[in-house]
Design an enzyme around this catalytic site. Structure first.
Site, PDB file in Angstrom:
ATOM      1  N   ASP A  64      44.912  -7.151  -4.067  1.00 40.87           N
ATOM      2  CA  ASP A  64      45.334  -7.947  -4.892  1.00 40.87           C
ATOM      3  C   ASP A  64      43.399  -7.368  -6.300  1.00 40.87           C
ATOM      4  O   ASP A  64      43.072  -7.817  -7.470  1.00 40.87           O
ATOM      5  CB  ASP A  64      45.945  -8.562  -6.069  1.00 40.87           C
ATOM      6  CG  ASP A  64      45.427  -9.718  -5.343  1.00 40.87           C
ATOM      7  OD1 ASP A  64      44.542 -10.016  -4.287  1.00 40.87           O
ATOM      8  OD2 ASP A  64      46.165 -10.641  -5.903  1.00 40.87           O
ATOM      9  N   SER A  65      42.337  -7.728  -5.213  1.00 41.59           N
ATOM     10  CA  SER A  65      41.524  -7.220  -5.181  1.00 41.59           C
ATOM     11  C   SER A  65      40.714  -6.033  -6.220  1.00 41.59           C
ATOM     12  O   SER A  65      40.199  -6.261  -6.963  1.00 41.59           O
ATOM     13  CB  SER A  65      40.726  -7.530  -3.852  1.00 41.59           C
ATOM     14  OG  SER A  65      40.883  -6.403  -2.817  1.00 41.59           O
ATOM     15  N   LYS A 123      52.172  -9.049   1.113  1.00 39.98           N
ATOM     16  CA  LYS A 123      51.228  -9.743   1.789  1.00 39.98           C
ATOM     17  C   LYS A 123      51.448 -10.692  -0.169  1.00 39.98           C
ATOM     18  O   LYS A 123      51.573 -11.140  -1.087  1.00 39.98           O
ATOM     19  CB  LYS A 123      50.350 -10.128   1.494  1.00 39.98           C
ATOM     20  CG  LYS A 123      48.948 -11.481   1.496  1.00 39.98           C
ATOM     21  CD  LYS A 123      47.831 -10.803   2.250  1.00 39.98           C
ATOM     22  CE  LYS A 123      46.649 -10.008   1.120  1.00 39.98           C
ATOM     23  NZ  LYS A 123      46.125 -11.040   0.160  1.00 39.98           N
ATOM     24  N   GLU A 160      50.243 -15.369  -0.986  1.00 40.97           N
ATOM     25  CA  GLU A 160      49.316 -16.365  -0.994  1.00 40.97           C
ATOM     26  C   GLU A 160      50.096 -17.727  -0.752  1.00 40.97           C
ATOM     27  O   GLU A 160      50.486 -17.816  -2.129  1.00 40.97           O
ATOM     28  CB  GLU A 160      47.766 -16.670  -1.408  1.00 40.97           C
ATOM     29  CG  GLU A 160      47.455 -14.856  -1.795  1.00 40.97           C
ATOM     30  CD  GLU A 160      46.131 -14.663  -3.011  1.00 40.97           C
ATOM     31  OE1 GLU A 160      46.461 -16.496  -3.714  1.00 40.97           O
ATOM     32  OE2 GLU A 160      45.567 -13.987  -3.261  1.00 40.97           O
ATOM     33  N   GLU A 185      41.043 -16.556   5.150  1.00 40.63           N
ATOM     34  CA  GLU A 185      39.932 -16.249   3.744  1.00 40.63           C
ATOM     35  C   GLU A 185      39.518 -17.675   3.749  1.00 40.63           C
ATOM     36  O   GLU A 185      39.231 -18.755   4.029  1.00 40.63           O
ATOM     37  CB  GLU A 185      40.606 -15.443   2.489  1.00 40.63           C
ATOM     38  CG  GLU A 185      39.736 -15.197   1.549  1.00 40.63           C
ATOM     39  CD  GLU A 185      40.043 -14.823   0.557  1.00 40.63           C
ATOM     40  OE1 GLU A 185      40.486 -14.546   0.939  1.00 40.63           O
ATOM     41  OE2 GLU A 185      38.677 -14.956  -0.263  1.00 40.63           O
ATOM     42  N   ASP A 200      50.096  -6.561  -1.490  1.00 42.34           N
ATOM     43  CA  ASP A 200      49.822  -7.606  -2.067  1.00 42.34           C
ATOM     44  C   ASP A 200      51.226  -7.942  -3.342  1.00 42.34           C
ATOM     45  O   ASP A 200      50.910  -7.462  -3.917  1.00 42.34           O
ATOM     46  CB  ASP A 200      48.520  -8.354  -2.753  1.00 42.34           C
ATOM     47  CG  ASP A 200      47.589  -9.315  -1.985  1.00 42.34           C
ATOM     48  OD1 ASP A 200      47.975  -9.158  -0.960  1.00 42.34           O
ATOM     49  OD2 ASP A 200      46.768  -9.192  -2.292  1.00 42.34           O
TER      50      ASP A 200
HETATM   51  O1  KIV Z   1      43.788  -8.744  -2.498  1.00 44.91           O
HETATM   52  C1  KIV Z   1      42.748  -8.912  -1.392  1.00 44.91           C
HETATM   53  O2  KIV Z   1      41.680  -7.735  -0.983  1.00 44.91           O
HETATM   54  C2  KIV Z   1      42.658  -9.514  -0.148  1.00 44.91           C
HETATM   55  C3  KIV Z   1      41.416 -10.420   0.937  1.00 44.91           C
HETATM   56  C4  KIV Z   1      41.177 -11.535   0.617  1.00 44.91           C
HETATM   57  C5  KIV Z   1      41.013  -8.816   1.652  1.00 44.91           C
HETATM   58  O3  KIV Z   1      43.803 -10.565   0.320  1.00 44.91           O
END
Ligand code: KIV
Length: 273
Positions: free
Chosen positions: A49-50, A118, A120, A187, A88
């Site tokens: 999600d970056s 993924k 968090e 991270e 993400d």
């Molecule tokens: O969204 C992202 O790019 C991440 C980084 C920490 C790799 O989760």
């Protein structure tokens, strides 16, 4: 994608089985052409999600939507032959309840064809991770610095220096591992703690700003390619300097256009004689 293409791809279980063999290579990817270039060299591509900051110029990842993640997940899948692709879950798409998380994770898998999601979170997300895994969704955990919580944690800084912080990250890593995640992204975490967690969990840890002690490494591709020349965090290494290369190319193009050197005869269509 063909059935043959799919069977060639690295699965989340294969990533899990890589622990203790060799370091796992991972980068972020958001588009088809970049995924094509990264795929032969990477075990895991993360549609992170970056992309909110990298592609859309957002201030943080908080504004990223399911639609963005699905569109870029589909784009990456079109460029991949072998890497495991994880997408993400964006902020607000899984924190409300485990049912909401399942609904959105299933949508990501169905609409992109990717291999897992993924999310968090630590102890507070363990029940959700177990719920997803037991219903067929491979989950890549993410502990330590969690950018989606930037509005409550107050910024981007490395963590784990105080006993209290280290204990919390330890508990988070244990909870997500026990919940059934196939791998754990760590991270922005100090080396001794990342080393201790890596030794204490039986799934691979993949670090970003979390030292060489992790079982693998991930970076934002645009960072390691040097596309942002104005800001370089300590944990990033530029393996290329694309920002000045692009600037020089665009300057040369502008000069050629203004001087009528481009397009030349070799770039110009003529009627048949
Ligand atoms: O969204 C992202 O790019 C991440 C980084 C920490 C790799 O989760």
């Amino acid at each position: 994608m063909s059935a043959a293409g799919r069977t060639k791809r690295i699965t989340p279980s294969a990533i899990e089985a890589m622990k203790g063999t060799r370091p796992i290579v991972s980068l972020t990817a958001y588009t088809t052409p970049i995924a094509r270039l990264l795929d032969p060299h990477c075990d895991l591509l993360l549609v992170g999600d970056s992309l909110g900051m990298v592609l859309y110029g957002l201030e943080s990842t908080v504004g990223v939507t399911m639609e963005m993640m699905i569109a870029h997940g589909q784009a990456v899948m079109r460029g991949v032959e072998s890497a495991c692709v994880i997408v993400d879950l964006p902020f607000g798409s899984y924190q409300e309840s485990k049912e909401q998380a399942f609904r959105n994770a299933a949508r990501v898998l169905k609409e992109t064809g990717s291999d897992g999601v993924k999310l968090e979170g630590g102890e507070e997300m363990a029940e959700t991770v177990a719920f997803l895994v037991s219903r067929g969704i491979p989950v890549f955990g993410h502990v330590g610095l969690m950018p989606q919580k930037v509005n409550t944690t107050g910024g981007y800084r490395s963590l784990g220096r105080s006993n209290e912080e280290a204990d919390k990250i330890r508990r988070d890593a244990r909870a997500i591992t026990d919940a059934g995640a196939f791998a754990l992204l760590i991270e922005g975490t100090v080396e001794p703690l990342a080393r201790e967690i890596t030794a204490s969990v039986d799934i691979p840890t993949i670090g970003i700003g979390a030292s060489p002690a992790c079982d693998g490494q991930v970076l934002v591709s645009d960072d390691m390619l040097g596309l942002f020349s104005d800001f370089k965090p300590r944990f990033v290494k530029h393996f290329a300097e694309l920002a000045p290369t692009i600037s020089q190319a665009v300057e040369a193009y502008a000069q050629d256009v203004k001087a009528r050197r481009f397009p030349g005869p070799e770039h110009t269509f003529q009627p048949k004689t």
